[in-house]
Scaffold this motif. Structure first.
Motif, PDB file in Angstrom:
ATOM      1  N   UNK A  97     -15.035  93.368  16.958  1.00 53.33           N
ATOM      2  CA  UNK A  97     -14.266  93.089  18.162  1.00 53.33           C
ATOM      3  C   UNK A  97     -12.771  93.150  17.921  1.00 53.33           C
ATOM      4  N   UNK A  98     -12.052  93.448  18.975  1.00 54.33           N
ATOM      5  CA  UNK A  98     -10.591  93.396  18.904  1.00 54.33           C
ATOM      6  C   UNK A  98     -10.112  91.982  19.238  1.00 54.33           C
ATOM      7  N   UNK A  99     -11.053  91.100  19.563  1.00 50.39           N
ATOM      8  CA  UNK A  99     -10.704  89.719  19.871  1.00 50.39           C
ATOM      9  C   UNK A  99     -10.138  89.041  18.632  1.00 50.39           C
ATOM     10  N   UNK A 100      -9.040  88.345  18.828  1.00 52.21           N
ATOM     11  CA  UNK A 100      -8.457  87.605  17.710  1.00 52.21           C
ATOM     12  C   UNK A 100      -8.571  86.099  17.969  1.00 52.21           C
ATOM     13  N   UNK A 101      -9.363  85.754  18.966  1.00 58.43           N
ATOM     14  CA  UNK A 101      -9.530  84.349  19.304  1.00 58.43           C
ATOM     15  C   UNK A 101     -10.394  83.648  18.263  1.00 58.43           C
ATOM     16  N   UNK A 102      -9.869  82.551  17.738  1.00 62.20           N
ATOM     17  CA  UNK A 102     -10.633  81.786  16.752  1.00 62.20           C
ATOM     18  C   UNK A 102     -11.952  81.302  17.329  1.00 62.20           C
ATOM     19  N   UNK A 103     -11.976  81.027  18.653  1.00 61.48           N
ATOM     20  CA  UNK A 103     -13.230  80.563  19.266  1.00 61.48           C
ATOM     21  C   UNK A 103     -14.332  81.614  19.102  1.00 61.48           C
ATOM     22  N   UNK A 104     -13.962  82.891  19.276  1.00 62.25           N
ATOM     23  CA  UNK A 104     -14.954  83.964  19.138  1.00 62.25           C
ATOM     24  C   UNK A 104     -15.446  84.054  17.695  1.00 62.25           C
ATOM     25  N   UNK A 105     -14.528  83.947  16.756  1.00 67.17           N
ATOM     26  CA  UNK A 105     -14.901  84.026  15.343  1.00 67.17           C
ATOM     27  C   UNK A 105     -15.806  82.849  14.980  1.00 67.17           C
ATOM     28  N   UNK A 106     -15.450  81.663  15.467  1.00 68.03           N
ATOM     29  CA  UNK A 106     -16.274  80.477  15.205  1.00 68.03           C
ATOM     30  C   UNK A 106     -17.628  80.583  15.902  1.00 68.03           C
TER      31      UNK A 106
END
Length: 137
Positions: free
Chosen positions: A96-105
């Motif tokens: 993903x190009x998402x850099x949101x920590x919520x997504x990673x967590x």
């Protein structure tokens, strides 16, 4: 000696990204078959169609998060409900190009998700991944 073919499924709504990723994978590992789906619904239908086809069931699934029709999280929820021993064969990577920590967590909460990989997919990231999975080029 027969060469094992690595089956890879990319589920991402960006057709250009899918094309580039498939080319990069081919550069790193020539014995691969790369299939692409443009959303989670296409992806889950592809998986369901391969549940009785171990040779063509994906070894690696690259899964985008933000897609129309069905996103990556919705795909994972349905994938989790599939009743098949073949599910253990696939290594799932959130791409993903998402850099949101919520997504990673959130990705780390799913036992079927091996790792979160930030886009773009590069030759170096693919080599590292294949090395982790002990897939020899």
């Amino acid at each position: 000696m027969e060469q094992n073919i690595t089956q890879i499924l990319i589920i991402d709504d960006d057709e250009i990204n899918n094309f580039i990723a498939a080319k990069l994978i081919g550069k790193v590992q020539e014995h691969t078959v790369v299939n692409t789906c443009l959303n989670g619904l296409e992806g889950i239908n592809y998986i369901k169609a391969k549940l009785n086809d171990e040779a063509n069931f994906p070894d690696i699934i690259f899964l985008d998060i933000n897609m129309p029709v069905m996103n990556g999280w919705e795909f994972l929820a349905l994938y989790d409900q599939l009743d098949s021993p073949l599910k253990k064969k696939a290594s799932i990577y959130m791409l993903s190009s998402s850099v949101y920590n919520e997504d990673i967590e959130k990705a780390s909460v799913y036992p079927v998700v091996n790792k979160f990989i930030s886009k773009p997919l590069t030759v170096e990231k693919i080599k590292d991944l294949f090395s982790e999975l002990k897939i020899n080029p």
